[in-house]
Design an enzyme around this catalytic site. Structure first.
Site, PDB file in Angstrom:
ATOM      1  N   GLY A   7      66.481 113.734  36.564  1.00 33.97           N
ATOM      2  CA  GLY A   7      66.050 115.138  36.563  1.00 33.97           C
ATOM      3  C   GLY A   7      66.566 115.877  37.782  1.00 33.97           C
ATOM      4  CG  PHE A  10      62.667 124.137  41.273  1.00 25.65           C
ATOM      5  CD1 PHE A  10      63.588 124.947  41.907  1.00 25.65           C
ATOM      6  CD2 PHE A  10      61.962 124.652  40.205  1.00 25.65           C
ATOM      7  CE1 PHE A  10      63.813 126.244  41.491  1.00 25.65           C
ATOM      8  CE2 PHE A  10      62.170 125.954  39.776  1.00 25.65           C
ATOM      9  CZ  PHE A  10      63.097 126.755  40.420  1.00 25.65           C
ATOM     10  CD  GLU A 167      57.027 136.853  35.380  1.00 25.61           C
ATOM     11  OE1 GLU A 167      57.009 137.099  36.581  1.00 25.61           O
ATOM     12  OE2 GLU A 167      57.504 135.811  34.919  1.00 25.61           O
ATOM     13  CG  ASP A 298      56.264 120.994  36.921  1.00 24.65           C
ATOM     14  OD1 ASP A 298      55.790 121.357  38.011  1.00 24.65           O
ATOM     15  OD2 ASP A 298      56.694 121.782  36.057  1.00 24.65           O
ATOM     16  CB  ALA A 316      59.171 126.592  41.778  1.00 23.11           C
ATOM     17  CD  GLN A 317      58.008 127.167  47.697  1.00 21.12           C
ATOM     18  OE1 GLN A 317      57.951 126.250  48.503  1.00 21.12           O
ATOM     19  NE2 GLN A 317      59.093 127.912  47.585  1.00 21.12           N
TER      20      GLN A 317
HETATM   21  C1  LIG Z   1      59.212 129.881  31.683  1.00 19.74           C
HETATM   22  C2  LIG Z   1      58.754 129.315  33.004  1.00 19.74           C
HETATM   23  C3  LIG Z   1      58.437 130.159  34.035  1.00 19.74           C
HETATM   24  C4  LIG Z   1      58.024 129.642  35.272  1.00 19.74           C
HETATM   25  N1  LIG Z   1      57.729 130.505  36.271  1.00 19.74           N
HETATM   26  C5  LIG Z   1      57.379 130.029  37.482  1.00 19.74           C
HETATM   27  C6  LIG Z   1      57.164 130.900  38.575  1.00 19.74           C
HETATM   28  O1  LIG Z   1      57.284 132.122  38.447  1.00 19.74           O
HETATM   29  N2  LIG Z   1      56.822 130.347  39.793  1.00 19.74           N
HETATM   30  C7  LIG Z   1      56.695 129.000  39.943  1.00 19.74           C
HETATM   31  O2  LIG Z   1      56.403 128.546  41.059  1.00 19.74           O
HETATM   32  N3  LIG Z   1      56.865 128.155  38.926  1.00 19.74           N
HETATM   33  C8  LIG Z   1      57.222 128.624  37.698  1.00 19.74           C
HETATM   34  N4  LIG Z   1      57.433 127.769  36.657  1.00 19.74           N
HETATM   35  C9  LIG Z   1      57.188 126.336  36.885  1.00 19.74           C
HETATM   36  C10 LIG Z   1      58.373 125.701  37.589  1.00 19.74           C
HETATM   37  O3  LIG Z   1      59.557 126.010  36.911  1.00 19.74           O
HETATM   38  C11 LIG Z   1      58.154 124.201  37.653  1.00 19.74           C
HETATM   39  O4  LIG Z   1      56.985 123.948  38.374  1.00 19.74           O
HETATM   40  C12 LIG Z   1      59.331 123.496  38.310  1.00 19.74           C
HETATM   41  O5  LIG Z   1      60.503 123.734  37.579  1.00 19.74           O
HETATM   42  C13 LIG Z   1      59.076 122.002  38.402  1.00 19.74           C
HETATM   43  O6  LIG Z   1      60.198 121.377  38.950  1.00 19.74           O
HETATM   44  P1  LIG Z   1      60.573 119.889  38.520  1.00 19.74           P
HETATM   45  O7  LIG Z   1      61.816 119.564  39.278  1.00 19.74           O
HETATM   46  O8  LIG Z   1      59.410 119.017  38.624  1.00 19.74           O
HETATM   47  O9  LIG Z   1      60.914 119.992  36.957  1.00 19.74           O
HETATM   48  P2  LIG Z   1      62.021 120.872  36.235  1.00 19.74           P
HETATM   49  O10 LIG Z   1      62.451 122.007  37.073  1.00 19.74           O
HETATM   50  O11 LIG Z   1      61.469 121.130  34.886  1.00 19.74           O
HETATM   51  O12 LIG Z   1      63.261 119.878  36.124  1.00 19.74           O
HETATM   52  C14 LIG Z   1      63.253 118.771  35.286  1.00 19.74           C
HETATM   53  C15 LIG Z   1      64.702 118.330  35.075  1.00 19.74           C
HETATM   54  O13 LIG Z   1      64.685 117.092  34.370  1.00 19.74           O
HETATM   55  C16 LIG Z   1      65.591 117.135  33.291  1.00 19.74           C
HETATM   56  N5  LIG Z   1      65.061 116.228  32.271  1.00 19.74           N
HETATM   57  C17 LIG Z   1      63.934 116.382  31.552  1.00 19.74           C
HETATM   58  N6  LIG Z   1      63.731 115.317  30.759  1.00 19.74           N
HETATM   59  C18 LIG Z   1      64.757 114.486  30.978  1.00 19.74           C
HETATM   60  C19 LIG Z   1      65.118 113.217  30.442  1.00 19.74           C
HETATM   61  N7  LIG Z   1      64.353 112.586  29.527  1.00 19.74           N
HETATM   62  N8  LIG Z   1      66.262 112.642  30.875  1.00 19.74           N
HETATM   63  C20 LIG Z   1      67.046 113.247  31.795  1.00 19.74           C
HETATM   64  N9  LIG Z   1      66.731 114.456  32.334  1.00 19.74           N
HETATM   65  C21 LIG Z   1      65.612 115.053  31.944  1.00 19.74           C
HETATM   66  C22 LIG Z   1      65.630 118.589  32.881  1.00 19.74           C
HETATM   67  O14 LIG Z   1      66.839 118.920  32.217  1.00 19.74           O
HETATM   68  C23 LIG Z   1      65.500 119.306  34.223  1.00 19.74           C
HETATM   69  O15 LIG Z   1      66.753 119.529  34.831  1.00 19.74           O
HETATM   70  C24 LIG Z   1      57.881 128.246  35.435  1.00 19.74           C
HETATM   71  C25 LIG Z   1      58.200 127.388  34.386  1.00 19.74           C
HETATM   72  C26 LIG Z   1      58.644 127.921  33.175  1.00 19.74           C
HETATM   73  C27 LIG Z   1      59.006 126.980  32.051  1.00 19.74           C
END
Ligand SMILES: Cc1cc2nc3c(=O)[nH]c(=O)nc-3n(C[C@H](O)[C@H](O)[C@H](O)COP(=O)(O)OP(=O)(O)OC[C@H]3O[C@@H](n4cnc5c(N)ncnc54)[C@H](O)[C@@H]3O)c2cc1C
Length: 448
Positions: A7, A10, A167, A298, A316-317
């Protein structure tokens, strides 16, 4: 040391950035997409306000000058902790240290019909599909003589009154007000098209301040958005949304912005899976009871942070800060110093409600209106990956907000479906293919 990161969101990306100049590690990044993207702006992609390329950046471009980072496009199928390998749909990778950061997926709360027919908005593909679907429905409405069917094509129901739902509703209402009547004069009753925003809670923007909640309600109501609170979506059948208060709404577009569940990671012991399918981790993000396996963002649930005993919010943070700290901690481990436990620094939350209006809850103050909108723009440009993306996004916004007319409303359908259609057409033109009367329509992609 060989580190495999699943993944590149962020959490994963900030972890990688913190270690990519460390010569003693070799990093393999596995992601199902070949790009990193910025989810908070997905709703602007689905409403044709910006292009998907404004908020995404290819991994290979990011890693081109990093000889110790390799990218593998693939989906995780299974972790085999005993063998210290992961299996993906494109190969098997051995690790000394595994970092799981696959994020979340949409939660339909077990409602099968909703899962099959509603439109989730968690990925770029989904946002593009929503954009196509809405634009195609407008085209269909322009040649539809039946007023009831037209109403179903034009009405949009959004389930979920969090930042994404708010939004999206604001942006669609603005488009309905400024663009639709001008560009679709041939649709009778376009002014009567409705955006419905449904939420089971008592307020919009549940976790935000009362100032933010009231502002969202008032601004959206003035834009004509029909808000129904303390109401849940119960079912969605044949273009009808069934609500918990017994009422129904006719629509071909139910957007599901209502909940998430952590992505499944097969192969982990079931004792390490907690609420919302999140992976249980300790204070340094190590998966409970497992050696050399960490989970971030997440996808994980960390209850060791005194201010967040039930776990951090999935924002995200948290993902960014956890990724950054784990990279520092791995460096500490390499130099024989102890790791530092994670504590979340809440920088506040924001949501844009409509053109020139936003709400902001900072740790010590809440504000709203034009200033909040300006701060929102700035805060959402800075974290984008790539200078080109920042400039393009700033330009797209300036153009779209000032002219009230982004010119991105192109219905570009996914290539595989087009190929399938061409192949079908070709097949039917072959003289040796017996001509048969089809008993059912060919299966088309939903966006068609
Ligand atoms: C529409 C939307 C709006 C949002 N708005 C906000 C906001 O305004 N402010 C805020 O703070 N947060 C917001 N969020 C939440 C924020 O985006 C997440 O908290 C953040 O992206 C989490 O980061 P992460 O790296 O844990 O997961 P993600 O950013 O979801 O990254 C996960 C990565 O893993 C990859 N992946 C998934 N499954 C697999 C698999 N089986 N094999 C290989 N790769 C895989 C995906 O392609 C992705 O690149 C929003 C989320 C969404 C969906």
């Amino acid at each position: 040391m060989k580190i495999v990161v699943v993944g590149g969101g962020f959490a994963g990306l900030n972890f990688i950035k913190g270690l990519w100049s460390e010569p003693s590690v070799e990093i393999v990044v596995v992601d199902r997409n070949n790009y990193h993207f910025f989810p908070p702006l997905l709703y602007q992609v689905s409403t044709s306000f910006i292009e998907a390329s404004n908020i995404s950046h290819p991994f290979r471009r990011m890693f081109e000058n990093r000889p110790n980072v390799r990218f593998h496009m693939g989906t995780l199928l299974e972790v085999l902790p005993e063998q210290k390998v992961i299996r993906t749909d494109g190969g098997t990778y051995a690790y000394d240290l595994l970092v799981l950061a696959p994020g979340t997926e949409t939660n339909f709360f077990g409602m099968q019909a909703v899962q099959e027919k509603a439109w989730p908005m968690k990925t770029i593909d989904e946002a593009q599909e929503i954009r196509n679907h809405i634009l195609l429905n407008l085209e269909k409405a322009s040649r539809e003589p039946d007023a009831q069917i037209r109403e179903r094509l034009l009405n949009i129901v959004i389930c979920g009154g969090g930042p994404t739902g708010v939004e999206l509703a604001g942006m669609l209402a603005e488009l309905g007000r400024h663009i639709a009547p001008r560009e679709y004069p041939d649709i009778p009753g376009i002014q009567q098209a409705r955006i419905h925003l449904i939420d089971a809670g008592k307020t919009l923007l549940g976790p935000m301040s009362k100032t933010a909640q009231d502002e969202a309600y008032n601004v959206l109501s003035k834009l004509g958005v029909q808000i129904q609170l303390e109401t849940a979506v119960k079912d969605y059948q044949d273009g009808v949304v069934y609500l918990s208060d017994g009422s129904t709404l006719r629509t071909e577009t139910l957007v599901w912005a209502s909940g998430v569940i952590a992505r499944e990671v097969p192969g982990l012991p079931k004792e390490v899976i907690g609420k919302g399918r999140r992976i249980l981790v300790d204070a340094v993000n190590k998966v409970s009871g497992m050696d050399n396996v960490y989970a971030l963002g997440d996808a994980c649930l960390q209850t060791t942070d005194a201010a967040w005993p039930n776990g951090h919010p999935q924002v995200a943070q948290v993902a960014i800060q956890q990724g950054t700290l784990l990279a520092k901690n791995i460096r500490r481990q390499l130099s024989g110093t102890p790791m530092t436990p994670f504590t979340y620094h809440d920088k506040g939350s924001m949501a844009i409600i409509s053109k020139y209006k936003a709400v902001a809850d900072l740790p010590k103050l809440s504000f709203k209106g034009f200033f909040a909108w300006l701060v929102w723009l700035l805060i959402h440009v800075i974290p984008l990956v790539g200078f080109r993306n920042k400039v393009q996004l700033a330009f797209s916004w300036m153009w779209s907000f000032v002219t009230n007319n982004p010119t991105l409303r192109l219905i570009i359908r996914p290539l595989p479906s087009q190929r399938a259609l061409d192949a079908e057409r070709k097949r039917l033109q072959q003289p040796d293919v017996p001509v048969t009367t089809p008993t059912s329509a060919p299966e088309l992609h939903p966006a068609l």
